[in-house]
Design an enzyme around this catalytic site. Structure first.
Site, PDB file in Angstrom:
ATOM      1  CD  GLU A 275     -10.507  20.323 -19.615  1.00 36.95           C
ATOM      2  OE1 GLU A 275      -9.478  19.650 -19.364  1.00 36.95           O
ATOM      3  OE2 GLU A 275     -10.538  21.294 -20.397  1.00 36.95           O
TER       4      GLU A 275
ATOM      5  CG  ASP B  63     -26.051  28.887  -0.460  1.00 38.81           C
ATOM      6  OD1 ASP B  63     -25.020  28.564   0.170  1.00 38.81           O
ATOM      7  OD2 ASP B  63     -26.076  29.836  -1.263  1.00 38.81           O
TER       8      ASP B  63
END
Ligand code: DSN
Length: 391
Positions: free
Chosen positions: A48, A196
């Site tokens: 993380e 996108d």
């Protein structure tokens, strides 16, 4: 493998993939190196955070993997590191797009995207997706006459609705997008422009489709379609006064995801290096040549191709022909029996239901990876014609 059941299933799927003609426009076949990275010990590690700023120890090597993926991504698309940053942690395309909205659009704000039935994606604001539940979709589409993007209508909608973000990109639109026109519209209404490029990223990388980077604020892409990497995604963000990269990073982690899949990120890095080569550029060019030859032959055989052709790796074929042909579901089922894998797909202004629409979508990326050329696609077109016309 000790697990014989799964081993057998993997082998069976490997054989199936080799045997069939795969025309699913969003699929491809990765290299052995990509598979090796994906199946490596990197899967064991929690990481993380971002390189140099992790929450757990032991990430010295992981940091190098992730930084290398970022460097390769920026280099592949010719981006200046002073002006662009990239986040390589999104698990796939849908979370990548959600992270962008989370970062840039207030809850309930407007996302203006191409409607699903005109070739857009669920995550461009469709009501059944989280992108249409937490934000409000303002859909745009194509012209009924040309079956291409209608920029006058798009501008009118944008001026009326004032979306926070405009999304350009597709899953079933076979044409080049004019990114400059989208930029002008976004500027006219003060919206962010997100492209996108999931479907055509490999074509951009291979110089076979225009690059959106000159015009977009943010570019998202999956890594497993024409780009020929593992399943995964990336978000490129422009470094401007709004500090978009920081907003995007925070939205990906801790906003939306936990520990990144570093084995997947390593495999993305491998694919990015593979794509940064003359051989890959040749491959991308061949994809477009193959799709054009394929589309031309299908039209010669009497089939209607939406928009009258293609500039990309995909074709949208009307198999229903207003009742003279067959439904998309039957077409897809018949072709599968003949060893040709496609997906049924709505065509714009479809009068038939999504489960049995009027069209099928055909893509050439994977079969081009397998070495097929124009003449092979002419043969595939003839085989499709024969199967679909069988009484
Ligand atoms: N499933 C992908 C496609 O087929 O286009 C998009 O998510």
């Amino acid at each position: 493998m000790k697990d014989k059941q799964i081993e057998k299933l993997i082998q069976a799927e490997r054989m199936r993939q080799k045997k069939v003609i795969n025309l699913i426009a969003s699929e491809n076949m990765v290299s052995k190196d990509v598979l090796t990275a994906l199946g490596s010990e990197l899967t064991n590690k929690y990481a993380e955070g971002y390189p140099g700023k992790r929450y757990y120890g032991g990430n010295e090597i992981i940091d190098k993997v992730e930084s290398l993926a970022q460097t390769r991504a920026l280099k592949l698309f010719g981006l200046d590191t002073e002006k662009w940053a990239v986040n390589v942690q999104p698990l796939s395309g849908s979370p990548a797009n959600l992270a962008v909205y989370l970062a840039l659009v207030p809850q309930g704000g407007k996302v203006m995207g191409m409607s699903l039935d005109h070739g857009g994606h669920l995550t461009h604001g469709h009501k059944v997706s989280a992108s249409g539940k937490f934000w409000a979709q303002v859909p745009y589409g194509i012209s009924k006459e040309t079956e291409m993007l209608d920029f006058d209508a798009i501008k009118e909608i944008a001026v009326r609705e004032k979306p926070a973000i405009i999304v350009a990109g597709f899953t079933a639109y076979p044409r080049i997008i004019d990114f400059k026109k989208f930029r002008e519209i976004a500027d006219a209404v003060g919206a962010y422009l997100m492209v996108d490029m999931s479907h055509f990223a490999g074509l951009v990388a291979g110089h076979a489709y225009p690059s959106p980077f000159e015009y977009a604020d943010v570019v998202t892409t999956t890594t497993h379609k024409t780009l020929r990497g593992p399943r995964g995604a990336m978000i490129f963000a422009k470094k401007d006064t709004r500090d978009l990269p920081k907003l995007i990073d925070k939205a990906v982690f801790p906003g939306l995801q936990g520990g990144p899949h570093e084995n997947q990120i390593a495999a993305v890095a491998v694919a990015l290096k593979e794509a940064d080569s003359g051989a890959y550029r040749k491959y991308a060019g061949q994809i477009v040549k193959n799709t054009k030859a394929f589309s031309d032959e299908l039209m010669k055989l009497g089939w209607r191709i939406v928009s009258g052709g293609t500039d990309t790796h995909l074709i949208l074929m009307d198999v229903w022909l207003g009742g003279k042909g067959i439904g998309g579901k039957e077409a897809s089922d018949r072709l599968e029996k003949a060893g040709i894998i496609v997906n049924k797909n709505a065509i714009p202004f479809d009068t038939r239901p999504p489960a049995d629409p009027s069209g099928i979508r055909l893509g050439t990326a994977e079969e081009t990876t397998k070495g097929k050329k124009e003449k092979d696609f002419v043969k595939i077109a003839r085989k499709i014609d024969e199967v679909l016309r069988m009484k």
